[in-house]
Design an enzyme around this catalytic site. Structure first.
Site, short mmCIF file in Angstrom:
data_model
loop_
_atom_site.label_atom_id
_atom_site.label_comp_id
_atom_site.label_asym_id
_atom_site.label_seq_id
_atom_site.Cartn_x
_atom_site.Cartn_y
_atom_site.Cartn_z
N ASP A 1 -11.59 2.23 7.22
CA ASP A 1 -11.21 3.60 7.56
C ASP A 1 -11.54 4.49 6.36
OD1 ASP A 1 -10.14 5.60 9.12
OD2 ASP A 1 -8.11 5.30 8.34
N HIS B 1 0.84 -1.21 0.00
CA HIS B 1 0.00 0.00 0.00
C HIS B 1 0.87 1.26 0.00
CE1 HIS B 1 -3.18 2.83 0.88
NE2 HIS B 1 -2.55 3.22 1.98
CA CA Z 1 -6.26 4.34 7.32
#
Ligand code: CA
Length: 426
Positions: free
Chosen positions: A239, A140
């Site tokens: 999130d 990521h």
């Molecule tokens: Ca995050």
């Protein structure tokens, strides 16, 4: 037989593809609709276990539990009793629920404490004091670095030396099953001054969160070797992020309004004990980390993760298959780093992993990466595609591991996006 051997079977029906066999027994907080009384719960198959009623009828005899410990709307007081108590309660539950149990009287009263899961409402499992978000997936961080900085030199110089993180907002974390309005904010077009409006680039982030079960004093630190003693359990975490708001606001102090409008937590805290069969070694860390971050043994977990998008009125379509083992930094390293400066922790604090992406395109844990900054369409089936999340979309996170024919899972982490509010300020 170990209290949680793969051979253990329950008299409560549980299909092989359930996340919640007798070997799991996670903890959560539930309420029967229309009732004020919230209770601590576990789950087996499709049935929720009311721990408060079990306690009332003597199921936990011999375990030092305060009388109303399971009658709070949060697990914090129970978790604060310590890991040994938590483990003993799970083991007692397994004794009661196993085939051929000797707890005949408790089993006979099952209609009082076993409730079909569709009949209960989930609450947040803990009162979350502080929430920290890490950034611990190498793929990521590399993808984001390639997109926004230097494709040749994607990682910032600190990334492999410390688990990068920031302090997030606890108040807007909600339990799975909620809906929220598309947030509004400042967006900076390529040309001209910033404008105000609904985010155009709403995104999910596939994360795993852990909850601490210990309190430390200011000044104390937690060594990596003892960090798992301070971790009570894990849950899936979405999130939510507004990428256009984030891009304009994040300099120089990091994420703010792009991240604090909503986050979604799955309802059950799966214990580290239940995840034991899925332990794996982490990646080789090169360059070597500083001594306070070093650790021996297997501190990563082989847990399959996936994300599905369900358009309004449509079917869910899986857009990502990832795995918790893709983490570069372990939870122990995150917690050791978090406290190395003397930062104290409390029972119920939440720590999220950061988006968990794997090396392949199909394993990227956000639309930002899957659509590569919106430059390509992600197919959803039935002719639909997405670059980012649209109004009416429901995003569903799932996670589970399977060993020796036993599947241990987290249930679903689900939330739906509503259109931006017309009546909002601005
Ligand atoms: Ca995050």
């Amino acid at each position: 037989m170990s209290p949680f051997s793969p051979a253990l079977q329950s008299w409560v029906p549980c299909s092989p593809d359930s996340d919640f066999p007798i070997q799991n027994l996670p903890f959560g907080i539930c309420r029967r609709p229309g009732e004020d009384r919230a209770f601590a719960a576990s789950i087996i198959g499709e049935r929720v276990i009311d721990l408060a009623v079990l306690h009332e009828i003597g199921a936990f005899e011999g375990i030092p539990l305060p009388p109303s410990i399971f009658l709070h709307d949060q697990l914090n007081p129970f978790i604060a009793l310590g890991k040994t108590i938590g483990r003993t309660v799970r083991e007692r539950l397994a004794e009661i629920l196993r085939e051929g149990t000797s707890h005949e009287g408790i089993k006979g009263a099952a209609t009082r404490w076993l409730i079909p899961v569709r009949e209960v409402q989930h609450l947040l499992p803990v009162q979350i004091g502080d929430y920290t978000d890490f950034y611990s997936s190498l793929d990521h961080a590399t993808n984001v670095g390639k997109m926004f900085r230097d494709p040749e030199n994607a990682l910032l110089p600190n990334w492999k030396h410390l688990p990068v993180g920031y302090h997030g907002r606890a108040s807007s974390i909600q339990v799975s099953g909620h809906a929220f309005h598309r947030p509004k904010g400042q967006i900076k077009p390529e040309e001209g001054p910033p404008v105000f409006g609904p985010t155009r680039l709403l995104d999910f982030e596939l994360e795993m969160a852990f909850v601490t079960g210990k309190e430390t004093a200011p000044g104390d630190c937690i060594p990596t070797a003892q960090a798992e003693d301070a971790i009570f359990g894990l849950a899936l975490f979405n999130d939510w992020s507004a990428r256009d708001i984030q891009k304009w606001e994040y300099v120089p102090l990091g994420p703010f309004l792009a991240k604090n409008f909503a986050s979604t937590l799955s309802p059950w805290l799966v214990t580290l004990e239940a995840l034991e069969p899925f332990r794996v070694s982490g990646p080789e860390q090169d360059p070597p980390v500083l001594p306070y971050l070093r650790q021996e043994g297997a501190h990563h977990f082989d847990i399959h993760l996936e994300v599905a998008i369900q358009p309004q009125g449509g079917e869910p379509y899986t857009v990502c298959h990832s795995n918790l083992r893709h983490m570069y930094w372990s939870m122990s390293q995150q917690l050791a780093h978090h406290t190395i400066n003397g930062c104290n922790i409390r029972v119920g604090d939440l720590y999220a992993s950061g988006t968990i992406s794997g090396p392949d395109t199909g394993s990227f844990g956000s639309m930002l990466e899957l659509s590569w900054k919106g430059t390509r369409e992600v197919p959803l089936g039935e002719g639909q595609t997405r670059r980012f999340v649209q109004d009416g979309d429901t995003v569903i996170l799932r996670g589970y591991g399977t060993r020796d024919g036993v599947r241990i899972g987290f249930g679903e982490c689900v939330a739906t996006v509503l259109p931006a509010r017309e009546d909002a300020c601005g």
